[in-house]
Design a protein around this motif. Structure first.
Motif, PDB file in Angstrom:
ATOM      1  N   ARG A  31       8.904   5.254 -14.313  1.00 22.57           N
ATOM      2  CA  ARG A  31       9.256   3.912 -13.853  1.00 22.57           C
ATOM      3  C   ARG A  31      10.020   3.993 -12.546  1.00 22.57           C
ATOM      4  NH1 ARG A  31      12.245   0.820 -18.537  1.00 22.57           N
ATOM      5  NH2 ARG A  31      13.672   2.515 -18.154  1.00 22.57           N
ATOM      6  N   CYS A  32       9.944   2.907 -11.781  1.00 27.58           N
ATOM      7  CA  CYS A  32      10.676   2.815 -10.520  1.00 27.58           C
ATOM      8  C   CYS A  32      12.176   2.768 -10.826  1.00 27.58           C
ATOM      9  CB  CYS A  32      10.244   1.546  -9.780  1.00 27.58           C
ATOM     10  SG  CYS A  32      11.240   1.164  -8.336  1.00 27.58           S
ATOM     11  N   PRO A  33      12.982   3.579 -10.135  1.00 30.03           N
ATOM     12  CA  PRO A  33      14.418   3.574 -10.423  1.00 30.03           C
ATOM     13  C   PRO A  33      15.116   2.289  -9.977  1.00 30.03           C
ATOM     14  CG  PRO A  33      13.937   5.055  -8.613  1.00 30.03           C
ATOM     15  CD  PRO A  33      12.630   4.572  -9.139  1.00 30.03           C
ATOM     16  N   ILE A  34      14.507   1.525  -9.082  1.00 24.07           N
ATOM     17  CA  ILE A  34      15.124   0.287  -8.600  1.00 24.07           C
ATOM     18  C   ILE A  34      14.628  -0.909  -9.400  1.00 24.07           C
ATOM     19  CG2 ILE A  34      15.362  -1.234  -6.596  1.00 24.07           C
ATOM     20  CD1 ILE A  34      15.170   1.297  -4.868  1.00 24.07           C
ATOM     21  N   CYS A  35      13.302  -1.041  -9.514  1.00 20.93           N
ATOM     22  CA  CYS A  35      12.706  -2.194 -10.207  1.00 20.93           C
ATOM     23  C   CYS A  35      12.651  -1.999 -11.717  1.00 20.93           C
ATOM     24  CB  CYS A  35      11.287  -2.439  -9.696  1.00 20.93           C
ATOM     25  SG  CYS A  35      11.197  -2.744  -7.931  1.00 20.93           S
ATOM     26  N   ARG A  36      12.696  -0.746 -12.163  1.00 25.14           N
ATOM     27  CA  ARG A  36      12.602  -0.386 -13.575  1.00 25.14           C
ATOM     28  C   ARG A  36      11.286  -0.846 -14.198  1.00 25.14           C
ATOM     29  NH1 ARG A  36      14.877   3.664 -14.060  1.00 25.14           N
ATOM     30  NH2 ARG A  36      14.768   3.498 -16.306  1.00 25.14           N
ATOM     31  N   THR A  37      10.215  -0.828 -13.407  1.00 26.68           N
ATOM     32  CA  THR A  37       8.894  -1.159 -13.922  1.00 26.68           C
ATOM     33  C   THR A  37       7.953   0.005 -13.640  1.00 26.68           C
ATOM     34  OG1 THR A  37       8.216  -2.213 -11.868  1.00 26.68           O
ATOM     35  CG2 THR A  37       9.194  -3.637 -13.527  1.00 26.68           C
ATOM     36  N   ALA A  38       6.886   0.101 -14.427  1.00 26.88           N
ATOM     37  CA  ALA A  38       5.919   1.172 -14.239  1.00 26.88           C
ATOM     38  C   ALA A  38       5.031   0.913 -13.025  1.00 26.88           C
ATOM     39  CB  ALA A  38       5.065   1.330 -15.491  1.00 26.88           C
ATOM     40  N   ASP A  39       4.705  -0.346 -12.777  1.00 23.09           N
ATOM     41  CA  ASP A  39       3.878  -0.700 -11.619  1.00 23.09           C
ATOM     42  C   ASP A  39       4.734  -1.507 -10.649  1.00 23.09           C
ATOM     43  OD1 ASP A  39       4.080  -2.707 -13.466  1.00 23.09           O
ATOM     44  OD2 ASP A  39       2.076  -3.505 -13.105  1.00 23.09           O
ATOM     45  N   CYS A  40       5.421  -0.814  -9.773  1.00 19.10           N
ATOM     46  CA  CYS A  40       6.389  -1.402  -8.858  1.00 19.10           C
ATOM     47  C   CYS A  40       5.671  -2.179  -7.738  1.00 19.10           C
ATOM     48  CB  CYS A  40       7.232  -0.283  -8.273  1.00 19.10           C
ATOM     49  SG  CYS A  40       8.402  -0.807  -7.036  1.00 19.10           S
ATOM     50  N   PRO A  41       5.891  -3.498  -7.626  1.00 22.15           N
ATOM     51  CA  PRO A  41       5.243  -4.285  -6.570  1.00 22.15           C
ATOM     52  C   PRO A  41       5.585  -3.826  -5.146  1.00 22.15           C
ATOM     53  CG  PRO A  41       6.109  -5.728  -8.263  1.00 22.15           C
ATOM     54  CD  PRO A  41       6.623  -4.354  -8.563  1.00 22.15           C
ATOM     55  N   PRO A  42       6.848  -3.480  -4.830  1.00 20.91           N
ATOM     56  CA  PRO A  42       7.109  -3.001  -3.474  1.00 20.91           C
ATOM     57  C   PRO A  42       6.369  -1.699  -3.146  1.00 20.91           C
ATOM     58  CG  PRO A  42       9.158  -3.693  -4.493  1.00 20.91           C
ATOM     59  CD  PRO A  42       8.109  -3.714  -5.561  1.00 20.91           C
ATOM     60  N   ALA A  43       6.254  -0.802  -4.111  1.00 18.02           N
ATOM     61  CA  ALA A  43       5.528   0.444  -3.873  1.00 18.02           C
ATOM     62  C   ALA A  43       4.041   0.174  -3.669  1.00 18.02           C
ATOM     63  CB  ALA A  43       5.747   1.414  -5.027  1.00 18.02           C
ATOM     64  N   ALA A  44       3.493  -0.751  -4.420  1.00 16.04           N
ATOM     65  CA  ALA A  44       2.076  -1.102  -4.254  1.00 16.04           C
ATOM     66  C   ALA A  44       1.839  -1.713  -2.879  1.00 16.04           C
ATOM     67  CB  ALA A  44       1.644  -2.063  -5.354  1.00 16.04           C
ATOM     68  N   ALA A  45       2.744  -2.582  -2.438  1.00 17.77           N
ATOM     69  CA  ALA A  45       2.610  -3.186  -1.113  1.00 17.77           C
ATOM     70  C   ALA A  45       2.744  -2.131  -0.020  1.00 17.77           C
ATOM     71  CB  ALA A  45       3.665  -4.279  -0.935  1.00 17.77           C
ATOM     72  N   ALA A  46       3.651  -1.180  -0.201  1.00 19.12           N
ATOM     73  CA  ALA A  46       3.822  -0.116   0.791  1.00 19.12           C
ATOM     74  C   ALA A  46       2.573   0.762   0.865  1.00 19.12           C
ATOM     75  CB  ALA A  46       5.052   0.730   0.452  1.00 19.12           C
ATOM     76  N   ARG A  47       1.961   1.037  -0.274  1.00 16.77           N
ATOM     77  CA  ARG A  47       0.707   1.802  -0.259  1.00 16.77           C
ATOM     78  C   ARG A  47      -0.402   1.041   0.466  1.00 16.77           C
ATOM     79  NH1 ARG A  47       2.660   3.453  -5.277  1.00 16.77           N
ATOM     80  NH2 ARG A  47       1.678   1.719  -6.364  1.00 16.77           N
ATOM     81  N   ASP A  48      -0.456  -0.273   0.259  1.00 19.69           N
ATOM     82  CA  ASP A  48      -1.450  -1.093   0.953  1.00 19.69           C
ATOM     83  C   ASP A  48      -1.221  -1.089   2.462  1.00 19.69           C
ATOM     84  OD1 ASP A  48      -2.620  -1.704  -1.466  1.00 19.69           O
ATOM     85  OD2 ASP A  48      -1.640  -3.669  -1.631  1.00 19.69           O
ATOM     86  N   VAL A  49       0.040  -1.165   2.877  1.00 20.25           N
ATOM     87  CA  VAL A  49       0.359  -1.132   4.307  1.00 20.25           C
ATOM     88  C   VAL A  49      -0.038   0.207   4.903  1.00 20.25           C
ATOM     89  CG1 VAL A  49       2.282  -1.077   5.956  1.00 20.25           C
ATOM     90  CG2 VAL A  49       2.180  -2.862   4.236  1.00 20.25           C
ATOM     91  N   LEU A  50       0.272   1.300   4.217  1.00 20.24           N
ATOM     92  CA  LEU A  50      -0.108   2.622   4.719  1.00 20.24           C
ATOM     93  C   LEU A  50      -1.619   2.764   4.819  1.00 20.24           C
ATOM     94  CD1 LEU A  50       2.344   5.113   3.010  1.00 20.24           C
ATOM     95  CD2 LEU A  50       2.108   4.620   5.432  1.00 20.24           C
ATOM     96  N   ARG A  51      -2.321   2.285   3.807  1.00 17.24           N
ATOM     97  CA  ARG A  51      -3.782   2.373   3.824  1.00 17.24           C
ATOM     98  C   ARG A  51      -4.341   1.577   5.003  1.00 17.24           C
ATOM     99  NH1 ARG A  51      -4.695   0.278  -0.879  1.00 17.24           N
ATOM    100  NH2 ARG A  51      -4.198   2.202  -1.943  1.00 17.24           N
ATOM    101  N   ALA A  52      -3.841   0.375   5.215  1.00 16.69           N
ATOM    102  CA  ALA A  52      -4.342  -0.468   6.302  1.00 16.69           C
ATOM    103  C   ALA A  52      -3.965   0.098   7.671  1.00 16.69           C
ATOM    104  CB  ALA A  52      -3.793  -1.881   6.158  1.00 16.69           C
ATOM    105  N   ALA A  53      -2.768   0.625   7.786  1.00 17.38           N
ATOM    106  CA  ALA A  53      -2.307   1.117   9.096  1.00 17.38           C
ATOM    107  C   ALA A  53      -2.980   2.419   9.490  1.00 17.38           C
ATOM    108  CB  ALA A  53      -0.794   1.301   9.070  1.00 17.38           C
ATOM    109  N   THR A  54      -3.403   3.206   8.524  1.00 16.44           N
ATOM    110  CA  THR A  54      -4.009   4.491   8.870  1.00 16.44           C
ATOM    111  C   THR A  54      -5.526   4.425   8.941  1.00 16.44           C
ATOM    112  OG1 THR A  54      -3.946   5.156   6.546  1.00 16.44           O
ATOM    113  CG2 THR A  54      -2.108   5.849   7.937  1.00 16.44           C
ATOM    114  N   GLN A  55      -6.156   3.400   8.383  1.00 15.22           N
ATOM    115  CA  GLN A  55      -7.616   3.323   8.396  1.00 15.22           C
ATOM    116  C   GLN A  55      -8.158   2.386   9.460  1.00 15.22           C
ATOM    117  OE1 GLN A  55      -8.891   2.324   4.473  1.00 15.22           O
ATOM    118  NE2 GLN A  55      -8.424   4.332   3.644  1.00 15.22           N
ATOM    119  N   VAL A  56      -7.451   1.331   9.768  1.00 14.83           N
ATOM    120  CA  VAL A  56      -7.963   0.319  10.688  1.00 14.83           C
ATOM    121  C   VAL A  56      -7.239   0.445  12.020  1.00 14.83           C
ATOM    122  CG1 VAL A  56      -8.233  -2.147  11.064  1.00 14.83           C
ATOM    123  CG2 VAL A  56      -8.435  -1.215   8.769  1.00 14.83           C
ATOM    124  N   HIS A  57      -8.016   0.532  13.082  1.00 15.20           N
ATOM    125  CA  HIS A  57      -7.460   0.588  14.429  1.00 15.20           C
ATOM    126  C   HIS A  57      -8.000  -0.609  15.195  1.00 15.20           C
ATOM    127  CE1 HIS A  57      -5.759   4.563  13.847  1.00 15.20           C
ATOM    128  NE2 HIS A  57      -6.883   4.877  13.232  1.00 15.20           N
TER     129      HIS A  57
END
Length: 82
Positions: A33-59
């Motif tokens: 679980r996320c140590p801050i949100c205390r959830t297994a599927d942390c929304p901020p982490a999911a959003a950060a993964r989406d940002v990384l995916r978009a920033a590294t794939q699309v130019h």
């Protein structure tokens, strides 16, 4: 430096750095679980993964390798008749 004076590459780099920082802070602990949100599927982490995916794939700022072909719907000029 403030945002209106940043290039697109600088904005992209800041987004990537911020997303990585969020993933470090919200990374799953030993219990899965996320140590801050205390959830297994942390929304901020999911959003950060989406940002990384978009920033590294699309130019978006890179021009296309070749100019697009002639448009079939565009009106023809008199000197283009052939």
């Amino acid at each position: 430096m403030t945002a209106p004076f940043l290039s697109l590459a600088q904005i992209r780099n800041r987004l990537i750095l911020t997303a990585r920082w969020v993933l470090r802070e919200h990374g799953p602990g030993p219990d899965g679980r996320c140590p801050i949100c205390r959830t297994a599927d942390c929304p901020p982490a999911a959003a950060a993964r989406d940002v990384l995916r978009a920033a590294t794939q699309v130019h978006l700022w890179c021009p296309p390798a070749q100019p697009p072909g002639p448009d079939g719907d565009a009106p023809r000029r008199a000197d283009d008749a052939g």
